[in-house]
Design a protein around this motif. Structure first.
Motif: not given
Ligand code: SF4
Length: 427
Positions: A112-119, A134-137, A157-167
């Motif tokens: 029952g591990a907590v799953a992230p919201q999205n990929f 690092i995938p960007i889209q 589908v583009s990944r959010s730039s905030a997500d990419i920059l954080a990674e």
């Protein structure tokens, strides 16, 4: 409990496998050395070629035999044609579409591990300690007629730039030295979210600023751009930041405009060459590679001659030459006849390889005597020498030891052939 993953095909599938590995580790699995030690085996499928699909069937039949003697869970993820989904459900325990990867814990009904919201929220279990993918889209809107990606991965589908920059910030703080930004068509990054997202040049600029300011030396590569969408702005940004590597993979696919039209590439050879010239004028030290398909449906000897001319004109350092084979689910498979014989495809492949051998050798020989930085990757099993890559991803062989793996070293190039540079450490 152990898992083993088989990513087939391209770097994007390898990056997806790193996220799938994280989800399996979330529910208590650890990586197995080989598939025979694993309790769960997953294949990250590639539907690009029939041979890749045949490999999937071959493997799963062997695993299913094992199930009589032991408990084994099998699943398939990655590039899956809608038409194959039902067939796979009969063969595998689970079919995990990419957007379902975060639900792997629920699918496996464990802990029952907590799953992230999205990929994209999954922190990948990276296979390297110094190279990060690092995938960007995801997906593609280009619909080249020989390719099934728009049907397996869906629309762009583009990944959010905030997500990419954080990674990017995360991998830089962890000391990673090479970052590869991945997308099926990186130049159209952000165009699916107008007004909401950065576009590719802006994203690259932001990443370049982060990487330039990292405490360690960093190279950032991106793949793949599309010649139709490549802009001067992207190349200006690439020229501006020392950390953005002077490397460009610009897929040509064919040197004949009629063949390009049948491929639905939506550019002409003339436009392609303008982009290539612009790239070389902005970044004279750019290493350039390309992708070519020989023997596409209806390609005549005269049309192939044009590809030879374009290869000569392109003066490539590297080329990924593929002999056309119908790709299940792609438009060409249904609409066009595969007219060029296997023997002729082999001949055309060899002809282009000869051109490449010559241009690559000329380019490599210009580096002899120069001192260039090299990122050390591994030891050659064959020669016992160490192997690294230049900024332009050229293979470099030298005498050294494994303690150098993951480090940048300055190398004096002493010798070159078409596919490799040879050097010695420069102190
Ligand atoms: S640009 Fe063309 S070849 Fe590349 S993923 Fe999209 S459809 Fe396929």
């Amino acid at each position: 409990m152990k898992y083993f993953l088989h990513p087939l095909g391209c770097a994007t599938n390898k990056a997806d496998a790193e996220r799938i590995a994280t989800m399996l580790e979330t529910v208590g699995y650890s990586a197995a050395e080989s598939e025979k030690d694993a309790n769960i085996i997953g294949i990250v499928a590639c539907s690009i070629r029939q041979s890749a699909i045949d490999r999937i069937y071959g493997k799963v039949h062997n695993w299913n035999k094992r199930k009589d003697a032991e408990q084994l869970i099998t699943f398939v993820s990655g590039c899956i044609l809608p038409a194959d989904e039902k067939k796979f459900l009969k063969l595998f325990d689970l079919v995990v579409k990419l957007d379902q990867v975060p639900q792997i814990p629920q699918m496996l009904k464990e802990y029952g591990a907590v799953a992230p919201q999205n990929f994209w929220e999954i922190n990948p279990r990276r296979n390297s300690t110094f190279k990060a993918l690092i995938p960007i889209q995801n997906g593609c809107d280009k619909f080249c007629t020989y390719c099934a990606v728009p049907y397996t991965r869906g629309r762009e589908v583009s990944r959010s730039s905030a997500d990419i920059l954080a990674e990017v910030e995360r991998v830089l703080s962890e000391g990673y030295k090479q970052i590869t930004l991945l997308g099926q068509n990186v130049n159209s990054y952000g165009l699916d979210k107008p007004g909401e997202e950065l576009h590719f040049a802006q994203l690259l600029d932001a990443i370049g600023t982060l990487a330039d300011n990292a405490p360690q030396k960093v190279w950032v590569h991106y793949t793949s751009p599309h010649p139709r969408d490549m802009t001067a702005e992207v190349l200006d940004v690439q020229a501006k930041h020392p950390s953005l590597a002077n490397y460009l993979n610009l897929p040509l696919q064919s040197g004949n405009n009629d063949v390009l039209k049948r491929m639905n590439r939506r550019y002409t050879v003339e436009h392609y060459m303008e982009v290539l010239d612009m790239a070389r004028s902005k970044i004279p030290t750019m290493t350039v590679s390309t992708d070519i398909i020989v023997g596409f449906c209806g390609e005549t000897p005269e049309q192939f001659e044009k590809t030879i001319e374009a290869m000569e004109r392109g003066r490539y350092d590297l080329a990924f030459i593929a002999q056309y084979s119908p790709r299940p689910g792609a438009v060409a498979e249904k609409r066009f006849e595969d007219t060029v014989s296997k023997e002729e495809k082999v001949r055309r492949d060899k002809t282009l390889t000869e051109v490449l051998k010559r241009t690559a050798l000329e380019n490599n020989q210009r580096l002899v005597g120069k001192i260039i930085p090299v990122l050390v990757e591994n030891a050659s099993r064959k020669s016992g020498m160490m192997l690294g890559r230049s900024e332009g991803l050229k293979s470099v062989e030298f005498a050294g030891d494994e303690s150098l793996i993951g480090q940048f070293i300055d190398m004096k190039i002493t010798q070159a052939d078409s596919w490799r540079l040879y050097g010695e450490k420069y102190i």
